[in-house]
Scaffold this motif. Structure first.
Motif, short mmCIF file in Angstrom:
data_model
loop_
_atom_site.label_atom_id
_atom_site.label_comp_id
_atom_site.label_asym_id
_atom_site.label_seq_id
_atom_site.Cartn_x
_atom_site.Cartn_y
_atom_site.Cartn_z
N GLU A 29 9.43 -12.85 7.20
CA GLU A 29 8.28 -11.98 7.43
C GLU A 29 8.63 -11.00 8.54
O GLU A 29 9.31 -11.34 9.50
N LEU A 30 8.14 -9.76 8.38
CA LEU A 30 8.40 -8.73 9.37
C LEU A 30 7.58 -9.02 10.62
O LEU A 30 6.38 -9.21 10.54
N GLN A 31 8.25 -9.00 11.75
CA GLN A 31 7.57 -9.17 13.02
C GLN A 31 7.03 -7.82 13.49
O GLN A 31 7.44 -6.76 13.02
N ASP A 32 6.11 -7.85 14.43
CA ASP A 32 5.49 -6.62 14.92
C ASP A 32 6.52 -5.68 15.51
O ASP A 32 6.35 -4.46 15.49
N GLY A 33 7.59 -6.21 16.03
CA GLY A 33 8.61 -5.37 16.65
C GLY A 33 9.56 -4.76 15.65
O GLY A 33 10.35 -3.89 16.01
N ASP A 34 9.56 -5.20 14.42
CA ASP A 34 10.50 -4.69 13.42
C ASP A 34 10.08 -3.32 12.89
O ASP A 34 10.88 -2.38 12.85
N LEU A 35 8.84 -3.18 12.43
CA LEU A 35 8.33 -1.94 11.88
C LEU A 35 6.94 -1.66 12.45
O LEU A 35 6.18 -2.59 12.70
N PHE A 36 6.66 -0.37 12.61
CA PHE A 36 5.32 0.02 13.01
C PHE A 36 4.36 -0.16 11.84
O PHE A 36 4.78 -0.16 10.68
N PRO A 37 3.07 -0.33 12.11
CA PRO A 37 2.10 -0.46 11.01
C PRO A 37 2.14 0.72 10.03
O PRO A 37 2.02 0.54 8.83
N GLU A 38 2.34 1.94 10.60
CA GLU A 38 2.42 3.11 9.72
C GLU A 38 3.62 3.03 8.79
O GLU A 38 3.55 3.44 7.62
N GLU A 39 4.72 2.47 9.30
CA GLU A 39 5.92 2.34 8.46
C GLU A 39 5.72 1.30 7.36
O GLU A 39 6.20 1.47 6.23
N LYS A 40 5.02 0.24 7.68
CA LYS A 40 4.72 -0.76 6.66
C LYS A 40 3.84 -0.18 5.56
O LYS A 40 4.07 -0.42 4.37
N ILE A 41 2.82 0.62 5.97
CA ILE A 41 1.95 1.26 4.99
C ILE A 41 2.76 2.25 4.13
O ILE A 41 2.57 2.34 2.91
N PHE A 42 3.67 2.97 4.78
CA PHE A 42 4.50 3.94 4.04
C PHE A 42 5.37 3.24 3.00
O PHE A 42 5.49 3.70 1.86
N LEU A 43 5.99 2.11 3.38
CA LEU A 43 6.81 1.35 2.43
C LEU A 43 5.98 0.87 1.25
O LEU A 43 6.47 0.84 0.11
N ARG A 44 4.75 0.52 1.50
CA ARG A 44 3.89 0.02 0.43
C ARG A 44 3.43 1.14 -0.51
O ARG A 44 3.38 0.97 -1.72
N ASP A 45 3.10 2.31 0.08
CA ASP A 45 2.47 3.37 -0.71
C ASP A 45 3.44 4.41 -1.23
O ASP A 45 3.06 5.23 -2.07
N PHE A 46 4.68 4.43 -0.76
CA PHE A 46 5.59 5.50 -1.16
C PHE A 46 5.87 5.57 -2.66
O PHE A 46 5.94 6.67 -3.21
N PRO A 47 6.07 4.47 -3.38
CA PRO A 47 6.31 4.58 -4.83
C PRO A 47 5.22 5.36 -5.57
O PRO A 47 5.51 6.16 -6.46
N ILE A 48 3.96 5.13 -5.19
CA ILE A 48 2.86 5.88 -5.82
C ILE A 48 2.92 7.35 -5.40
O ILE A 48 2.75 8.24 -6.24
N LEU A 49 3.17 7.60 -4.12
CA LEU A 49 3.27 8.97 -3.63
C LEU A 49 4.42 9.71 -4.30
O LEU A 49 4.31 10.89 -4.65
N LYS A 50 5.52 9.01 -4.53
CA LYS A 50 6.69 9.63 -5.16
C LYS A 50 6.37 10.11 -6.57
O LYS A 50 6.72 11.23 -6.96
N GLU A 51 5.70 9.28 -7.35
CA GLU A 51 5.32 9.66 -8.71
C GLU A 51 4.36 10.84 -8.71
O GLU A 51 4.45 11.73 -9.56
N TYR A 52 3.43 10.85 -7.75
CA TYR A 52 2.47 11.95 -7.66
C TYR A 52 3.18 13.27 -7.34
O TYR A 52 2.90 14.30 -7.96
N LEU A 53 4.11 13.25 -6.37
CA LEU A 53 4.83 14.46 -6.00
C LEU A 53 5.70 14.95 -7.15
O LEU A 53 5.78 16.17 -7.40
#
Length: 336
Positions: A29-53
């Motif tokens: 599991e990713l610890q708080d020090g590994d990635l920022f919350p924004e980076e975690k959200i980006f990793l989760r949402d990027f595939p959808i954003l990529k298809e949209y772009l």
């Protein structure tokens, strides 16, 4: 689809394989020090954003190609209209040149030239109106793809004024041509019915030496036609016709050059530039996504190797412990 994309993204984060193709630990599991919350959200949402772009980029380029294709059709139409305008100028010049020799031929050629000029002008006006309508429709489609600043009210007023002006020009051109045609038909009839009047008109065009009464009769009978002109007026009309012929030839040459160089519009180029900008952004986001994934893989791989090391170490320690226990038991039995 959103749940599926999210599951695939989470799987890409937690279940990637390292360079040795060894499976990573599923419980990493990713610890708080590994990635920022924004980076975690980006990793989760990027595939959808990529298809949209990607979809947006494809739509913008397809729309730009459609605009240029439509513009090419109207450019060809304008070239045909300019060609007709050139022919009409030549026909009118022939009508002026033949006026002193044959009044009937002059009237026929002048009428044909005027009619052809009207057809060319109306074609240009209608072509411009249709292209403006098509561009307006394309702009609306572009606005649906990428919202822009709202100028609809002002543009609608401009469109209405443009269409009203174009309609008025068409009505004026058609009306003037019909009037000119009627005058020529009436003059042609009088020319055939009164040979003496025809001779007076011929002398007025060549020498100008006619009586005031004959001049008045000629101008009244042939008003609005080439037969009612004086020699100076005929020459001046010829000069002006040559000038407009040169202008029409220049317009025709411009249209031909435009077709040869490629009929790309400014608006289509703006759409392509916007698509290229989105493509660059997508490339940057993809690189960021790959970088974050690599960070997660390295972290997960390191944790997995450490756990594997401690697991192996524990197995060896237990083995040595049991061996020592066995030796102790054997020694105790041997010496007791």
């Amino acid at each position: 689809m959103d749940n599926q994309a999210e599951e695939e993204s989470e799987a890409g984060v937690g279940l990637q394989r390292d360079e040795d193709d060894a499976p990573l630990c599923e419980d990493v599991e990713l610890q708080d020090g590994d990635l920022f919350p924004e980076e975690k959200i980006f990793l989760r949402d990027f595939p959808i954003l990529k298809e949209y772009l990607k979809g947006t980029i494809d739509k913008l380029r397809a729309l730009a190609d459609g605009i240029d294709k439509t513009h090419k059709k109207f450019a060809i139409t304008n070239m045909v209209a300019n060609s007709a305008a050139v022919i009409s100028r030549v026909t009118s010049l022939l009508g002026l040149a033949l006026a002193p020799a044959t009044g009937a031929g002059s009237l026929l050629l002048s009428t044909a030239g005027q009619g052809l000029a009207t057809v060319a002008e109306v074609t240009r006006i209608v072509s411009g109106m249709l292209e403006r309508y098509k561009n307006k429709k394309a702009q609306a489609q572009a606005k649906d793809i990428l919202p822009t600043r709202d100028q609809e009210d002002r543009e609608d007023e401009e469109d209405k004024a443009h269409y009203v002006t174009a309609a008025r020009e068409i009505i004026d051109n058609v009306g003037n041509t019909m009037k000119y045609t009627k005058e020529n038909i009436r003059a042609f009839q009088k020319l055939r019915a009164n040979p003496r009047l025809a001779n007076d008109a011929k002398r007025l065009l060549t020498t100008g030496q006619v009586s005031s009464r004959s001049r008045a009769q000629v101008q009244k009978a042939f008003a609005g036609t080439t037969l009612a002109m004086t020699k100076k007026a005929l020459i001046w009309e010829g000069v002006m016709s040559v000038f407009f012929l040169g202008r029409d030839l220049a317009s025709l040459s411009k249209e031909l050059t435009h077709l040869k160089e490629g009929t790309r519009t400014k608006f289509a180029e703006e759409l392509r530039a916007k698509a290229s900008e989105l493509e660059r952004k997508l490339t940057e986001l993809t690189q960021l996504y790959e970088s974050l994934l690599q960070k997660v893989r390295s972290r997960a791989g390191g944790v997995g190797k450490v756990k594997a090391y401690w697991k192996g170490l524990r197995e060896h320690v237990w083995m040595w412990v049991w061996l020592c226990v066995c030796l102790c038991v054997c020694a105790y039995v041997q010496f007791t």
